[in-house]
Design an enzyme around this catalytic site. Structure first.
Site: not given
Length: 638
Positions: A288, A377, A405
Site C-alpha cells: 500500500k 460490523e 450492516r
C-alpha cells in the site's frame, strides 16, 4: 491547476487505447499513472495509498481483459483511481471528491466501466458472482468477471459467504486478493496470519512455480492431464503449508502468491487465467502506497492524507492563531479512556476503524480492554453483546453508515435482550467528500423503531462527554450519534455529569417560532438567530438531545406556547427526528405548523458538509429562511 499526464498516459482515453501499446511499454505507463495519481492527490486531496498499491494490477487487468464487456468489480473502491484514469476520466480526475465532481468511488451512473457501486467493504465477490451467474444463464461463455478485494475486506463475513457460493457456481470468475496486510489500519486476525504463512513459505513458492509451469506444458495434452497436475498441485500446497489451503477447500482454484508490482508477470498470469474455466482466486502481494516512500512507511497516515507537498511530504494543515475545537472522534477517544480508568467494566470495540474512530487511544492505553475485530460490523455488535452478558460495559464504535450492516444484530442480539451496549455512531449525518455510500443519514430512522434503545445526539463536545458518562451508568442499550469533523468548544474537557435519559434543554428563549434541533446541527441556529435578529425576529431554540425517548415535558411546554415550529436534523427526514416530533404532537392532541429541515428522500452526492447542508436547506441561511417563511404566514393570517 491541471496536472499534465505523461506522454504515454496522455494517449490513453480507454482500455482500447492501452491495448495499442507494446507489452514492454507497460512499465512506463505504470510509472506515469502512479505519478499522475501522486500529483493530483497532493494538490486536490483524496485517498492515496490504496490506489498506488494496485497501479500494476490495474494496468494489467485492463490490458488483458476486454473491459467493460469483461466485468471488473473493485471492493471498497478507494483503490480504483487508476481504473478511473484509464477509463476516460483522466481529464476530469482533478474534480475527484469535489462538489459536483467525480465520485471518489466507482459509480454505475458515472461510467459503464464502473460495473458496481461500492464504498462499503466485502461486497465485490457477491456482486461479481451475481454477474457471472447472469452471464452463465445468458450463455455468455467467454465473458469474464473479476472481483478485486483487499485482504482487509476479506475479513468481512460477506466475502466468505460469497466464496462459499462461488466454489459451486461453475462460473468464469476470478477473485483477485490484493494482499497488503492493510485496510486503513493494519489488518488483524487469523486470516492475516494465514496469508502471511503463504507469502513467506519459500519452499512452497518454489514448488508452486514449478508446478504451474508443468501445468502449462501438460495442458496441451488435454483435460485429463490437467486434472492430474491440478490434484498434484493441491497436494503439494497442503503438505508444504502443513494445512489445507483455505481457498481450495472452498473449491476455488488458488494461484499465487504473485508479485503484484510486476506488471509483465501479471499480464502473463491473467492471460493464462482467462483460459482456465471455473472460479479461481489469484493471490497478489502488494505494498500500500507503492512508489511513494513516505506512504509505504506509514500506510495508515497516508491512507487519505489530504493535500500535501509531494517533494517534502509535508501534509497541508491550517495554521490557527487561537485555540481550536477538537474533532468529535478525539473527544470520544480521550473520554472513553477517562471513563475506563474509573470503571473497570468498560471495554472498547471497533470494526477495523481504530484510528478513524480514535479507539486507538484506548487500544494504546489499555490494549487488553479494546478490540479491533476487523471489517466485521455484525460480529462487532454481537461480540459486544456477549461481553455485556458477563457484566461488562462495551462501547461499540461504528460509523453510522457501517452500522447499517449490523442492523439485525442490534435488534436481535442487543435490544431484544436489553443488554447494556453503548453504540457510538461516528460520522453521523453527511460524511462530506466520501459521498452517499458513507453519509450517516439513516441511523435515527432505523433505530427509532427498535425497543429498549435510547437514541441521543450531543450538540457539542461537553454534551458528548456527558452522554458517554450517562450511558456508562445506564443499564440498557444506548446510542450516541455525532458528526465527522470539529466541534465548537476549544475548552472541551469539562467535568462530566449525568444527563437523565430523555431530557432536553432550552438554549434560548424566544417568541413566535420555536426551533427544535437534535445534535451538532443545532449550532447553526446561533448563526441563524443573529441573522433573524436583524429582521426583528427572535425564535426560541430547544436542544432536544434525545429522539428516543423524547422529552415529553419539554414538548408540552413548546406546543402549549408555540404554533410555529421548525425541526432541524442532520439525518433523513423520512422517519427521523422531525417525524418523531410530529408523531408526538398528533398523539397528544396539539396543532401547529411544523417545518421539518433535514436530508430529503433523495441520494445526496459528495461535497463539503456545509455545501451539502446548504443544498438540503438546513445550513444557517436555510434555517433562517424557514423561520422567516413561517413568520410571513403568521403576518398574512393576521
Amino acid at each position: 491547476m491541471l496536472i499534465e499526464p505523461g506522454k504515454l498516459l496522455a494517449q490513453i482515453d480507454s482500455p482500447a487505447d492501452l491495448k495499442k501499446f507494446n507489452k514492454d511499454q507497460l512499465v512506463q505507463i505504470c510509472d506515469e499513472l502512479r505519478q499522475f495519481i501522486i500529483d493530483n492527490v497532493s494538490v486536490y486531496g483524496g485517498h492515496f495509498g490504496a490506489s498506488l498499491g494496485v497501479v500494476e494490477l490495474t494496468v494489467a487487468l485492463h490490458y488483458v481483459m476486454e473491459t467493460p464487456y469483461d466485468q471488473l468489480v473493485w471492493d471498497v473502491g478507494h483503490q480504483a483511481y487508476g481504473h478511473k484514469i484509464l477509463t476516460g476520466r483522466r481529464d476530469q480526475f482533478h474534480t475527484n471528491r469535489l462538489y459536483k465532481g467525480l465520485s471518489g468511488f466507482p459509480k454505475r451512473k458515472e461510467s459503464n466501466y464502473d460495473t458496481f457501486g461500492v464504498g462499503h467493504s466485502s461486497t465485490s465477490i457477491s456482486a461479481a458472482l451475481g454477474m457471472a451467474m447472469a452471464s452463465k444463464y445468458k450463455g455468455e461463455k467467454q465473458r469474464q468477471h473479476i472481483a478485486v478485494i483487499g485482504d482487509g475486506s476479506m475479513t468481512g463475513g460477506m466475502a466468505f459467504e460469497a466464496m462459499n457460493h462461488a466454489g459451486v457456481s461453475d462460473t468464469n470468475m476470478i477473485i483477485i486478493l490484493n494482499d497488503n496486510c492493510m485496510s486503513i489500519d493494519p489488518n488483524v486476525g487469523a486470516l492475516k496470519d494465514y496469508l502471511t504463512d503463504i507469502t513467506t513459505s519459500h519452499t512452497y513458492n518454489k514448488v508452486k512455480d514449478d508446478v504451474w509451469k508443468l501445468l502449462g506444458k501438460f495442458s496441451k495434452f488435454g483435460s485429463s492431464a490437467q486434472e492430474v497436475i491440478s490434484s498434484v498441485e493441491h497436494a503439494i500446497k497442503s503438505t508444504l503449508l502443513k494445512q489445507s489451503n483455505l481457498f481450495e477447500s472452498l473449491n476455488l482454484r488458488y494461484f499465487g502468491p504473485v508479485d503484484g508490482h510486476d506488471v509483465d508477470h501479471l499480464v502473463e498470469v491473467l492471460s493464462d487465467l482467462r483460459d482456465i474455466p471455473g472460479p479461481k482466486i489469484l493471490h497478489c502481494v502488494t505494498v500500500k502506497g507503492k512508489g511513494y516512500a513516505l506512504a509505504e512507511k506509514d500506510q495508515t497516515k497516508w491512507h487519505a492524507p489530504g493535500k500535501f507537498d509531494k517533494i517534502t511530504g509535508e501534509i497541508s494543515k491550517k495554521v490557527y492563531t487561537t485555540p481550536q475545537a477538537p474533532k468529535y472522534q478525539d473527544v470520544f477517544g480521550h473520554t472513553l479512556v477517562e471513563l475506563a480508568e474509573e470503571d473497570e467494566t468498560i471495554m472498547g470495540v471497533t470494526p477495523a476503524m481504530p484510528s478513524g474512530s480514535s479507539m486507538n487511544i484506548m487500544m494504546d492505553a489499555m490494549p487488553e480492554r479494546a478490540f479491533d475485530v476487523g471489517i466485521a460490523e455484525q460480529h462487532a455488535v454481537t461480540f459486544s453483546a456477549g461481553l455485556a452478558t458477563q457484566g461488562l460495559k462495551p462501547f461499540c464504535n461504528i460509523y453510522s453508515t457501517f452500522m447499517q450492516r449490523a442492523y439485525d444484530q442490534v435488534l436481535h442480539d442487543v435490544c431484544l435482550q436489553n443488554l447494556p451496549v453503548v453504540f457510538c455512531l461516528d460520522r453521523a449525518g453527511f460524511a462530506g467528500a466520501d459521498g452517499p455510500t458513507h453519509h450517516g443519514a439513516y441511523d435515527i430512522a432505523f433505530f427509532r423503531c427498535i425497543p429498549n434503545l435510547v437514541i441521543s445526539a450531543p450538540m457539542n463536545e461537553e454534551e458528548l462527554r456527558n452522554m458517554m458518562y450517562s450511558a456508562s451508568k445506564y443499564n440498557g442499550p444506548y446510542s450516541i450519534r455525532y458528526p465527522r469533523g470539529q466541534g465548537v468548544m476549544p475548552d472541551w474537557r469539562q467535568p462530566m455529569r449525568e444527563i437523565p435519559v430523555g431530557q432536553g434543554r432550552i438554549v434560548k428563549e424566544g417568541e413566535e417560532v420555536a426551533i427544535l434541533t437534535l445534535g451538532h446541527i443545532g449550532n447553526y441556529v446561533t448563526e441563524a438567530s443573529e441573522s433573524l435578529a436583524k429582521d426583528g425576529l427572535n425564535p426560541a431554540h430547544y436542544d432536544m438531545r434525545f429522539v428516543k425517548p423524547l422529552d415529553g415535558e419539554l414538548l408540552h411546554e413548546i406546543f402549549g406556547k408555540f404554533k410555529k415550529v421548525v425541526t432541524v436534523e442532520d439525518g433523513c427526514l423520512m422517519g427521523g427526528f422531525g417525524s418523531a416530533v410530529l408523531e408526538w404532537m398528533i398523539d397528544h392532541g396539539y396543532q401547529a405548523q411544523v417545518k421539518r429541515l433535514g436530508i430529503p428522500d433523495d441520494v445526496i452526492e459528495h461535497g463539503e458538509q456545509i455545501q451539502l447542508h446548504r443544498e438540503c436547506g438546513f445550513d444557517p441561511d436555510g434555517i433562517a429562511e424557514a423561520v422567516r417563511a413561517l413568520h410571513e404566514v403568521t403576518v398574512e393570517v393576521k
